[in-house]
Enzyme design. Structure first.
Site, PDB file in Angstrom:
ATOM      1  N   ASP A 241      18.636  13.649  27.522  1.00 60.96           N
ATOM      2  CA  ASP A 241      18.439  13.138  28.880  1.00 60.96           C
ATOM      3  C   ASP A 241      16.957  12.992  29.224  1.00 60.96           C
ATOM      4  OD1 ASP A 241      19.121  12.506  31.551  1.00 60.96           O
ATOM      5  OD2 ASP A 241      19.010  14.613  32.142  1.00 60.96           O
TER       6      ASP A 241
ATOM      7  N   GLU B  59      21.101  22.980  23.654  1.00 54.12           N
ATOM      8  CA  GLU B  59      22.482  22.559  23.893  1.00 54.12           C
ATOM      9  C   GLU B  59      23.119  21.851  22.711  1.00 54.12           C
ATOM     10  OE1 GLU B  59      22.929  20.499  27.619  1.00 54.12           O
ATOM     11  OE2 GLU B  59      22.534  22.320  28.746  1.00 54.12           O
TER      12      GLU B  59
ATOM     13  N   TYR C 221      25.132  24.743  35.234  1.00 53.10           N
ATOM     14  CA  TYR C 221      25.016  23.891  36.422  1.00 53.10           C
ATOM     15  C   TYR C 221      26.171  24.094  37.386  1.00 53.10           C
ATOM     16  CZ  TYR C 221      21.042  21.724  34.180  1.00 53.10           C
ATOM     17  OH  TYR C 221      19.803  21.514  33.625  1.00 53.10           O
TER      18      TYR C 221
ATOM     19  N   GLU D 162      18.289  26.968  32.090  1.00 47.47           N
ATOM     20  CA  GLU D 162      18.404  25.793  32.966  1.00 47.47           C
ATOM     21  C   GLU D 162      19.392  26.089  34.078  1.00 47.47           C
ATOM     22  OE1 GLU D 162      19.208  21.927  31.214  1.00 47.47           O
ATOM     23  OE2 GLU D 162      17.854  22.323  29.533  1.00 47.47           O
TER      24      GLU D 162
HETATM   25  C1  BDP Z   1      21.021  19.728  30.278  1.00 45.82           C
HETATM   26  C2  BDP Z   1      19.935  19.326  29.311  1.00 45.82           C
HETATM   27  C3  BDP Z   1      18.731  18.666  29.983  1.00 45.82           C
HETATM   28  C4  BDP Z   1      19.210  17.712  31.039  1.00 45.82           C
HETATM   29  C5  BDP Z   1      19.977  18.492  32.092  1.00 45.82           C
HETATM   30  C6  BDP Z   1      20.475  17.593  33.224  1.00 45.82           C
HETATM   31  O1  BDP Z   1      19.510  20.406  28.527  1.00 45.82           O
HETATM   32  O2  BDP Z   1      17.944  18.019  29.022  1.00 45.82           O
HETATM   33  O3  BDP Z   1      18.174  16.961  31.611  1.00 45.82           O
HETATM   34  O4  BDP Z   1      21.088  19.090  31.499  1.00 45.82           O
HETATM   35  O5  BDP Z   1      21.571  17.086  33.108  1.00 45.82           O
HETATM   36  O6  BDP Z   1      22.232  19.367  29.744  1.00 45.82           O
HETATM   37  O7  BDP Z   1      19.742  17.415  34.180  1.00 45.82           O
END
Ligand code: BDP
Length: 593
Positions: free
Chosen positions: A162, A415, A470, A505
């Site tokens: 991404d 990931e 997330y 993240e």
């Molecule tokens: C994760 C990835 C990262 C993406 C992020 C996203 O590690 O590179 O930019 O999600 O979706 O899956 O913002």
């Protein structure tokens, strides 16, 4: 690999500036030997910079394949009798380089340096032509992976990560001179006993002249604190000033090759931060003290220059890290420019250093980017050849960054698919390799949500659990109550592993200036509430030893229905203005300061 330096025996000449440049859409240049003369029909392009966004031309931005760079340089007259090296700090994703008509280097991988001894090809005082063909194609055998599709409209690059596939000469290019008998590598490992610092060093040298090795360790004021003889040894520093987060204290090790008369043949300067790193139970210890990571996953990304290194952004980004109270970041998702690590060493900022293995998870990409379905690990996709490319990228990462005190962990993937037996088979040797290359630093990888606790077959290979999650964004979107419960449940399950957990993240896309009374996704208010929810969860789980928000700043991605002018999970906009979340983080991260 040692850096180009100016010392009492070495000189370097930067070749940054405007180079001749052109696309090669029909891949004609290699057989037409474009390196053998002035580059035909060239325009001028800046080095360092990604070429993609500097021209107002979609053909350049979306080009797939070869581009050519060429410059001429005058070899300093004083370099008579010296060994001369041409070094590229990076070429993304691969390059072939010629000096005059002679091919001197070929390198795979877009984020680590390579060099060639070009002494026999140039004469001091002469002008020399340097040509590089740089290729940006990603395949299942590259790091990161991708697929080039040959369509009726031309080549199209698909990839599974991404961030925009910026390419070109992103970092400095150097000509440098050393003596013909020279220091070729230095490794430093530090430890401490009580208040005494220990600096173990190993020096490699090359060349014909008889020599011995002498080392001198000086403190930040230039006072000699220890000396040693021989290619390897241990220096003791009484009452050592340790390198620590927030206190980037550096010693300097001068490595000299000395001839029988005691004259210095070569001198190389290596900065040294004396510190220890250790994982013990659920703690991550730096100098024996539990460390809590506060910071971000970052990108090398800015308007116009793309992934091109820039001193102003370097200093500014670190100033913002300091302002917000961050003590660390991850070089997501590739090794950054050398200058970044030097600066982190001096600022006392901690780095999780990541190799460019991002997107080895086509299941994820299929869902997110609308690509076709493939199997990630198979003889036709990510295979043994890919693993060797990955292994080489790890070797080059460790060789380049091993002496930086700021680097406290090697992250060998972001990931990847990790819930299948094939993924375990793929990663087991890579963990072993990384530990063999550097037994002193923990190793890990950033785990992806689909490989949740109980499903992931790779996490137990790491010293630290690194989780990208997330809840409240990609799952439980807009429902922070449900997200909080689900996240807490998963995190508690991971905590039973008895390892430290770094949340590598968590983040929510946020359009700067978009506001709402209710916490609606994409608003600044939602980003704030999303982060607060995460922090409540982290604060309830003892094994959590760090939080890296995704992302430091908004960044460019490929186009897609989920991306409006790139990824907007930045706490700062792409031009580094704070969103409301920045103030929240600043309050949280500076409250004990
Ligand atoms: C994760 C990835 C990262 C993406 C992020 C996203 O590690 O590179 O930019 O999600 O979706 O899956 O913002």
């Amino acid at each position: 690999m040692l850096r180009p330096q100016d010392t009492s025996t070495r000189e370097r000449k930067s070749l940054t500036g405007l180079w001749e440049f052109r696309l090669d859409p029909t891949r004609a240049g290699r057989s037409a030997r474009w390196f053998a003369d002035s580059l035909p029909d060239a325009v001028r392009a800046p080095v360092p910079a990604s070429y993609n966004d500097v021209f107002a031309d979609a053909t350049v931005r979306d080009h797939v394949g070869d581009v050519w760079y060429q410059t001429t340089a005058r070899v300093p007259r004083g370099w008579e009798g010296r060994r001369v090296v041409l070094r590229f700090d990076s070429a993304t994703h691969r390059a072939v380089v010629w000096v005059g008509d002679t091919k001197v280097a070929e390198h795979e991988g877009g984020y680590t340096p390579f060099e060639a001894d070009v002494t026999s090809l140039l004469a001091p005082g002469d002008e020399v032509r340097i040509t590089a063909v740089v290729n940006n194609e990603l395949s299942f055998q590259s790091i990161p992976p991708g697929i080039v599709e040959d369509t009726p409209q031309g080549l199209r690059q698909l990839y599974f990560h991404d961030f925009f596939n910026y390419a070109g000469l992103h970092r400095a290019v150097w000509l440098y001179a050393t003596p013909t008998t020279y220091v070729s590598d230095v490794t430093v490992v530090t430890d401490r006993h009580g208040s005494t610092g220990l600096v173990r060093y190993a020096v490699q040298s090359s060349g014909d002249a008889d020599h011995t090795v002498q080392v001198t360790l000086r403190d930040a004021e230039g006072r000699t604190v220890a000396t040693g003889d021989g290619a390897g040894g241990e220096l003791s520093v009484g009452d050592a000033h340790l390198w620590a987060p927030g206190d980037g204290y550096l010693y300097e090790l001068e490595v000299e090759l000395v001839d029988a008369e005691g004259a210095t043949l070569d001198s190389y300067l290596q900065t040294v931060g004396i510190r220890t790193v250790e994982v013990r139970g659920i703690q991550f210890l730096i100098n024996g003290e539990p460390f809590y990571f506060k910071g971000f996953g970052k990108h090398e990304d800015s308007a116009v220059r793309g992934k091109g290194y820039d001193d102003a952004f370097l200093v500014h980004d670190f100033a913002l890290l300091d302002w917000i109270g961050a003590n660390s970041f991850r070089t997501s998702h590739y090794p950054y420019a050398d200058e970044v690590y030097d600066y982190a060493d001096r600022e006392g900022v901690v780095i999780l250093d990541e190799v460019a293995a991002v997107g080895q998870n086509v299941e994820l990409a299929g869902g997110i980017f609308g690509g076709k379905s493939y199997v990630t690990f198979s003889p036709e996709t990510v295979n043994d050849v890919s693993r060797e490319v990955h292994a080489q990228a790890i070797r080059e990462l460790v060789a380049r960054d091993k002496n930086h005190p700021s680097v406290v962990l090697w992250s060998i993937a972001n990931e990847p698919e990790s819930q299948t037996p094939e993924s375990r088979e793929y990663f087991e040797p890579l963990f072993a390799l990384t530990r063999e290359l550097d037994p002193t630093r923990p190793v890990g990888f950033a785990n992806f949500a689909l490989a949740s606790h109980g499903k992931c077959l790779v996490s137990d290979l790491g010293d630290v659990l690194m989780l990208n999650r997330y809840y409240g964004w990609y799952v439980n979107t807009g429902d922070l109550v449900a997200a909080e419960q689900a996240w807490q449940t998963e995190l508690e399950a991971w905590a039973t592993e008895g390892k430290p957990i770094i949340i590598t993240e968590y983040g929510a896309d946020t359009v700067a200036g978009l506001h709402s009374v209710a916490p609606v996704p994409w608003t600044e208010e939602y980003q704030v509430e999303y982060l607060e929810m995460n922090h409540r969860v982290f604060d309830r789980v003892d094994a959590v030893v760090g939080e890296h928000v995704w992302n430091f700043a908004d960044f460019a991605t490929m186009s897609g229905v989920r991306r409006v002018d790139g990824n907007k999970k930045g706490v700062f906009t792409r031009d580094r203005r704070p969103k409301a979340a920045a103030h929240l983080l600043r309050r949280r991260w500076t409250r004990d300061a």
